[in-house]
Design an enzyme around this catalytic site. Structure first.
Site, PDB file in Angstrom:
ATOM      1  N   LYS A 160      -0.972  -4.093   4.047  1.00 20.52           N
ATOM      2  CA  LYS A 160      -1.571  -4.621   2.768  1.00 20.52           C
ATOM      3  C   LYS A 160      -2.678  -5.544   2.824  1.00 20.52           C
ATOM      4  O   LYS A 160      -3.621  -5.730   2.028  1.00 20.52           O
ATOM      5  CB  LYS A 160      -0.375  -5.293   2.030  1.00 20.52           C
ATOM      6  CG  LYS A 160       0.416  -4.268   1.294  1.00 20.52           C
ATOM      7  CD  LYS A 160       1.727  -4.822   0.551  1.00 20.52           C
ATOM      8  CE  LYS A 160       2.653  -4.140  -0.161  1.00 20.52           C
ATOM      9  NZ  LYS A 160       3.508  -4.847  -1.224  1.00 20.52           N
TER      10      LYS A 160
ATOM     11  N   ASP B 102       1.468  -5.298  -7.640  1.00 23.44           N
ATOM     12  CA  ASP B 102       3.031  -6.019  -7.537  1.00 23.44           C
ATOM     13  C   ASP B 102       3.177  -6.938  -8.485  1.00 23.44           C
ATOM     14  O   ASP B 102       4.085  -7.152  -9.120  1.00 23.44           O
ATOM     15  CB  ASP B 102       2.930  -6.709  -6.415  1.00 23.44           C
ATOM     16  CG  ASP B 102       2.942  -5.792  -5.015  1.00 23.44           C
ATOM     17  OD1 ASP B 102       3.770  -4.566  -5.120  1.00 23.44           O
ATOM     18  OD2 ASP B 102       2.759  -5.957  -3.751  1.00 23.44           O
TER      19      ASP B 102
ATOM     20  N   TYR C 237      15.699  -5.095  -3.008  1.00 22.38           N
ATOM     21  CA  TYR C 237      16.381  -4.044  -3.793  1.00 22.38           C
ATOM     22  C   TYR C 237      17.366  -3.330  -2.929  1.00 22.38           C
ATOM     23  O   TYR C 237      18.161  -2.296  -3.355  1.00 22.38           O
ATOM     24  CB  TYR C 237      15.409  -3.080  -4.228  1.00 22.38           C
ATOM     25  CG  TYR C 237      14.577  -2.360  -3.381  1.00 22.38           C
ATOM     26  CD1 TYR C 237      14.706  -1.451  -2.549  1.00 22.38           C
ATOM     27  CD2 TYR C 237      13.155  -3.011  -3.067  1.00 22.38           C
ATOM     28  CE1 TYR C 237      14.003  -0.635  -1.698  1.00 22.38           C
ATOM     29  CE2 TYR C 237      12.408  -2.451  -2.025  1.00 22.38           C
ATOM     30  CZ  TYR C 237      12.730  -1.091  -1.461  1.00 22.38           C
ATOM     31  OH  TYR C 237      11.756  -0.881  -0.798  1.00 22.38           O
TER      32      TYR C 237
END
Length: 276
Positions: free
Chosen positions: A59, A95, A219
């Site tokens: 990223k 995001d 998650y």
């Protein structure tokens, strides 16, 4: 695009969205070695190429290979989507906007005017702090194990009336802020499967307000220790899978110029997760 990429769930719901809209494109997972990154990104300029989603560990690395950054990518300091705009590569970050859509559309919570506490000061925290600033929260507290890192983020994002407070993640400090917050966001690895502290939580039920929404960007597992503590306090727990899907949906819509079939994409992911 990432390395390793086997864990990625994005192709499952992205392809379902493309198929639902009858778009004749494929969304593939690319495991790209660091030494091949520049060459791979160069192929994105080809005619007919729409976009690439970027995941760990690239990223930040991809920034030097794109032509332009959007305001969000620049502020967050990371790129999770690269779009081909007639041969020019634009780096963007969804995001933050994905997080806001997850809050509003899945947790029915609008952070405008909220009192928020963000746990952590890493890459996810940066995206969420930026999003909460744009959304107009009333007060923001950044709690991190290393106070200096939290203070650095608070200073960087401060402007006008928006002046985040930095504190350490310790019980004495947290009890001065957490009980009064109606939005709590865990961006740390606490509670993550395979992480250093799978059974840990940044805050416990006795300090969480019954009026609070607790969001965990972790998650896996779907319900973390932190989310169980939020539920025990009478608050509203929300898991990070929704942010994962909505950041993908934001990119999908920018790449295709079409409104994403949100329900279809969520259903595809849920079905895949159930089947293991």
């Amino acid at each position: 695009m990432g390395h390793p990429i086997g864990h990625s769930k994005s192709p499952l719901f992205q392809q379902a969205g493309l198929d639902e809209l009858g778009i004749d494109e494929t969304f593939e997972a690319w495991d790209v070695l660091p030494e091949n990154l520049e060459a791979k990104i160069a192929t994105f300029r080809e005619s007919g190429f729409l976009a690439s989603c970027v995941t760990l560990p690239y990223k930040q690395d991809v920034i030097r290979f794109v032509d332009e950054l959007t305001e969000a990518a620049e502020a967050i300091g990371a790129v999770n989507w690269i779009f081909n705009r007639k041969g020019k590569l634009v780096g963007h970050n969804t995001d933050g906007s994905g997080f806001l859509r997850a809050l509003k559309e899945k947790a029915a919570f609008d952070p405008k005017g909220a009192d928020a506490v963000v746990f952590g000061a890493g890459g996810s925290a940066r995206a969420i702090i930026y999003a909460l600033k744009i959304a107009g929260v009333n007060r923001l507290t950044i709690a991190n194990r290393t106070l200096e890192k939290a203070q650095g983020l608070a200073n960087e994002f401060a402007s006008g009336r928006f002046k985040p407070t930095a504190i350490s993640i310790n019980r004495d400090e947290l009890t001065n802020y957490v009980p009064y917050a109606n939005l709590l966001v865990n961006t740390t690895s606490l509670g993550m499967v395979g992480g250093p502290a799978e059974l840990a939580t940044p805050a416990t039920a006795d300090m969480i307000s019954a009026d609070a929404v607790g969001y965990d960007v972790v998650y896996a597992p779907p319900v973390t220790k932190f989310l169980r503590e939020v539920e025990e306090a009478g608050g509203e727990p929300a898991g990070g899978m929704t942010m994962l899907v909505f950041q993908g949906i934001e990119g999908f819509e920018m790449a295709t110029g079409k409104t994403a079939p949100v329900d279809t994409m969520f259903t595809a992911l849920e079905r895949a997760l159930k089947s293991g």
